[in-house]
Design a protein around this motif. Structure first.
Motif, PDB file in Angstrom:
ATOM      1  N   VAL A  58     -94.250  -8.344  -3.411  1.00 48.49           N
ATOM      2  CA  VAL A  58     -94.123  -7.480  -4.586  1.00 48.49           C
ATOM      3  C   VAL A  58     -92.658  -7.350  -4.967  1.00 48.49           C
ATOM      4  CG1 VAL A  58     -96.231  -6.146  -4.154  1.00 48.49           C
ATOM      5  CG2 VAL A  58     -94.061  -5.367  -3.191  1.00 48.49           C
ATOM      6  N   MET A  59     -92.450  -6.879  -6.177  1.00 52.14           N
ATOM      7  CA  MET A  59     -91.106  -6.678  -6.701  1.00 52.14           C
ATOM      8  C   MET A  59     -90.895  -5.183  -6.897  1.00 52.14           C
ATOM      9  SD  MET A  59     -89.648  -8.384 -10.182  1.00 52.14           S
ATOM     10  CE  MET A  59     -90.673  -7.433 -11.301  1.00 52.14           C
ATOM     11  N   LYS A  60     -89.707  -4.716  -6.568  1.00 50.77           N
ATOM     12  CA  LYS A  60     -89.344  -3.311  -6.737  1.00 50.77           C
ATOM     13  C   LYS A  60     -88.167  -3.227  -7.707  1.00 50.77           C
ATOM     14  CE  LYS A  60     -91.986  -2.021  -3.209  1.00 50.77           C
ATOM     15  NZ  LYS A  60     -93.136  -1.199  -3.313  1.00 50.77           N
ATOM     16  N   ALA A  61     -88.051  -2.089  -8.371  1.00 52.04           N
ATOM     17  CA  ALA A  61     -86.909  -1.820  -9.245  1.00 52.04           C
ATOM     18  C   ALA A  61     -85.883  -1.028  -8.445  1.00 52.04           C
ATOM     19  CB  ALA A  61     -87.358  -1.017 -10.460  1.00 52.04           C
ATOM     20  N   VAL A  62     -84.653  -1.556  -8.357  1.00 55.64           N
ATOM     21  CA  VAL A  62     -83.601  -0.898  -7.591  1.00 55.64           C
ATOM     22  C   VAL A  62     -82.416  -0.638  -8.518  1.00 55.64           C
ATOM     23  CG1 VAL A  62     -82.029  -1.096  -5.619  1.00 55.64           C
ATOM     24  CG2 VAL A  62     -84.353  -2.029  -5.460  1.00 55.64           C
ATOM     25  N   GLU A  63     -81.974   0.613  -8.552  1.00 51.46           N
ATOM     26  CA  GLU A  63     -80.840   0.986  -9.399  1.00 51.46           C
ATOM     27  C   GLU A  63     -79.556   0.383  -8.846  1.00 51.46           C
ATOM     28  OE1 GLU A  63     -78.697   4.881 -11.411  1.00 51.46           O
ATOM     29  OE2 GLU A  63     -80.444   5.182 -10.122  1.00 51.46           O
ATOM     30  N   ILE A  64     -78.691  -0.070  -9.762  1.00 49.08           N
ATOM     31  CA  ILE A  64     -77.387  -0.610  -9.363  1.00 49.08           C
ATOM     32  C   ILE A  64     -76.289   0.145 -10.095  1.00 49.08           C
ATOM     33  CG2 ILE A  64     -78.310  -2.903  -8.844  1.00 49.08           C
ATOM     34  CD1 ILE A  64     -77.005  -3.864 -11.513  1.00 49.08           C
ATOM     35  N   LYS A  65     -75.097   0.110  -9.512  1.00 50.95           N
ATOM     36  CA  LYS A  65     -73.918   0.742 -10.118  1.00 50.95           C
ATOM     37  C   LYS A  65     -72.925  -0.302 -10.618  1.00 50.95           C
ATOM     38  CE  LYS A  65     -75.503   4.778  -8.974  1.00 50.95           C
ATOM     39  NZ  LYS A  65     -76.205   5.565  -9.958  1.00 50.95           N
ATOM     40  N   ASN A  66     -73.057  -1.542 -10.105  1.00 43.21           N
ATOM     41  CA  ASN A  66     -72.201  -2.654 -10.532  1.00 43.21           C
ATOM     42  C   ASN A  66     -72.857  -3.959 -10.107  1.00 43.21           C
ATOM     43  OD1 ASN A  66     -71.294  -3.425  -7.797  1.00 43.21           O
ATOM     44  ND2 ASN A  66     -70.259  -1.435  -7.844  1.00 43.21           N
ATOM     45  N   LEU A  67     -72.295  -5.062 -10.543  1.00 45.52           N
ATOM     46  CA  LEU A  67     -72.835  -6.381 -10.178  1.00 45.52           C
ATOM     47  C   LEU A  67     -72.156  -6.977  -8.956  1.00 45.52           C
ATOM     48  CD1 LEU A  67     -73.288  -8.094 -13.671  1.00 45.52           C
ATOM     49  CD2 LEU A  67     -75.093  -7.475 -12.051  1.00 45.52           C
ATOM     50  N   SER A  68     -71.013  -6.433  -8.578  1.00 47.66           N
ATOM     51  CA  SER A  68     -70.221  -7.058  -7.512  1.00 47.66           C
ATOM     52  C   SER A  68     -70.880  -6.972  -6.136  1.00 47.66           C
ATOM     53  CB  SER A  68     -68.821  -6.448  -7.464  1.00 47.66           C
ATOM     54  OG  SER A  68     -68.902  -5.077  -7.135  1.00 47.66           O
ATOM     55  N   GLN A  69     -71.803  -6.050  -5.940  1.00 48.84           N
ATOM     56  CA  GLN A  69     -72.433  -5.910  -4.630  1.00 48.84           C
ATOM     57  C   GLN A  69     -73.723  -6.718  -4.489  1.00 48.84           C
ATOM     58  OE1 GLN A  69     -72.615  -1.599  -4.644  1.00 48.84           O
ATOM     59  NE2 GLN A  69     -70.998  -1.540  -3.102  1.00 48.84           N
ATOM     60  N   MET A  70     -74.126  -7.445  -5.519  1.00 47.07           N
ATOM     61  CA  MET A  70     -75.363  -8.213  -5.462  1.00 47.07           C
ATOM     62  C   MET A  70     -75.223  -9.368  -4.478  1.00 47.07           C
ATOM     63  SD  MET A  70     -77.195  -6.468  -7.560  1.00 47.07           S
ATOM     64  CE  MET A  70     -76.187  -5.072  -7.102  1.00 47.07           C
ATOM     65  N   VAL A  71     -76.316  -9.715  -3.834  1.00 45.17           N
ATOM     66  CA  VAL A  71     -76.315 -10.809  -2.866  1.00 45.17           C
ATOM     67  C   VAL A  71     -77.357 -11.850  -3.276  1.00 45.17           C
ATOM     68  CG1 VAL A  71     -75.474  -9.429  -0.930  1.00 45.17           C
ATOM     69  CG2 VAL A  71     -77.922  -9.558  -1.344  1.00 45.17           C
ATOM     70  N   GLU A  72     -77.044 -13.106  -3.008  1.00 45.47           N
ATOM     71  CA  GLU A  72     -78.002 -14.178  -3.303  1.00 45.47           C
ATOM     72  C   GLU A  72     -79.077 -14.165  -2.228  1.00 45.47           C
ATOM     73  OE1 GLU A  72     -77.804 -18.920  -3.588  1.00 45.47           O
ATOM     74  OE2 GLU A  72     -76.305 -17.862  -4.800  1.00 45.47           O
ATOM     75  N   THR A  73     -80.334 -14.123  -2.683  1.00 43.80           N
ATOM     76  CA  THR A  73     -81.446 -13.929  -1.761  1.00 43.80           C
ATOM     77  C   THR A  73     -82.434 -15.087  -1.812  1.00 43.80           C
ATOM     78  OG1 THR A  73     -81.224 -11.577  -2.263  1.00 43.80           O
ATOM     79  CG2 THR A  73     -83.180 -12.237  -1.083  1.00 43.80           C
ATOM     80  N   PRO A  74     -82.797 -15.622  -0.637  1.00 42.24           N
ATOM     81  CA  PRO A  74     -83.851 -16.632  -0.606  1.00 42.24           C
ATOM     82  C   PRO A  74     -85.204 -15.971  -0.869  1.00 42.24           C
ATOM     83  CG  PRO A  74     -82.924 -16.255   1.614  1.00 42.24           C
ATOM     84  CD  PRO A  74     -82.225 -15.348   0.660  1.00 42.24           C
ATOM     85  N   PRO A  75     -86.235 -16.639  -1.270  1.00 41.91           N
ATOM     86  CA  PRO A  75     -86.291 -18.095  -1.418  1.00 41.91           C
ATOM     87  C   PRO A  75     -85.863 -18.578  -2.803  1.00 41.91           C
ATOM     88  CG  PRO A  75     -88.482 -17.184  -1.760  1.00 41.91           C
ATOM     89  CD  PRO A  75     -87.568 -16.025  -1.457  1.00 41.91           C
ATOM     90  N   PHE A  76     -85.624 -17.666  -3.748  1.00 41.89           N
ATOM     91  CA  PHE A  76     -85.370 -18.086  -5.133  1.00 41.89           C
ATOM     92  C   PHE A  76     -83.884 -18.230  -5.457  1.00 41.89           C
ATOM     93  CE2 PHE A  76     -89.320 -15.511  -5.129  1.00 41.89           C
ATOM     94  CZ  PHE A  76     -90.215 -16.549  -5.357  1.00 41.89           C
ATOM     95  N   GLY A  77     -83.019 -17.715  -4.586  1.00 39.77           N
ATOM     96  CA  GLY A  77     -81.584 -17.804  -4.836  1.00 39.77           C
ATOM     97  C   GLY A  77     -81.112 -16.879  -5.938  1.00 39.77           C
TER      98      GLY A  77
END
Length: 189
Positions: free
Chosen positions: A82-101
């Motif tokens: 499943v997919m969840k909605a997660v609030e963010i404050k900026n883009l710099s903390q995002m991480v590349e996640t498998p399996p979709f990258g």
């Protein structure tokens, strides 16, 4: 045409776009979206972080954060599919996640319920003027959007991604609006 044929056509056309044309179309589409009443009136937006040949959403995310809107992005719960909605404050903390990258928040700590969201920007490959949508085939968005909510659903697409009609199954959730570089479509009319 079936969904896989449509996906192949659109993926090929997106890859053919020159960088200049893509940047130009992305700027037009972003401006139209940011100037739309539907965007201006919302306080909480759910939007995917674009990758590869998708329309650039990072500019929109940064603008929404700058304007003080609550911005949440998808994070996949692989174990439960499943997919969840997660609030963010900026883009710099995002991480590349498998399996979709794809870029995602590192944790589910700031998870929001779908009923807290007013506007959902939905990705996909092909759309029609009745709100039909052909996604990437994972089913994550259909499951997410199938939950009870009052959010408006909008698509940002290149004009060649809009077809006369696309195959829609009963589990496919329709979108409300489509914005391209050439048109803005209210799918409810």
């Amino acid at each position: 045409m079936d969904k896989s044929e449509i996906r192949n056509i659109v993926i090929a056309k997106r890859k053919e776009l020159s960088k200049v044309a893509k940047d130009n179309f992305d700027n037009i589409i972003s401006r139209k979206f940011l100037n739309s009443e539907i965007y201006k009136q919302c306080k909480t937006i759910f939007i995917y972080i674009s990758m590869n040949e998708e329309i650039d959403t990072k500019t929109i995310i940064l603008k929404a954060l700058e304007e003080g809107k609550r911005v949440c992005v998808p994070k996949i719960d692989i174990k439960n599919r499943v997919m969840k909605a997660v609030e963010i404050k900026n883009l710099s903390q995002m991480v590349e996640t498998p399996p979709f990258g794809i870029l995602e928040p590192p944790t589910f700590d700031l998870k929001l319920d779908i009923d807290e969201i007013e506007l959902i920007v939905v990705p996909g490959l092909a759309f029609d003027k009745n709100g039909g949508r052909v996604g990437y085939g994972g089913g994550y968005y259909d499951k997410f959007l199938f939950q009870p909510h009052k959010s408006k659903k909008i698509v940002l697409a290149y004009d060649f991604q809009v077809f006369e009609s696309v195959p829609v199954e009963k589990h496919d959730v329709r979108v409300d609006y489509v914005i391209t570089e050439k048109q803005a479509i209210n799918c409810k009319e």
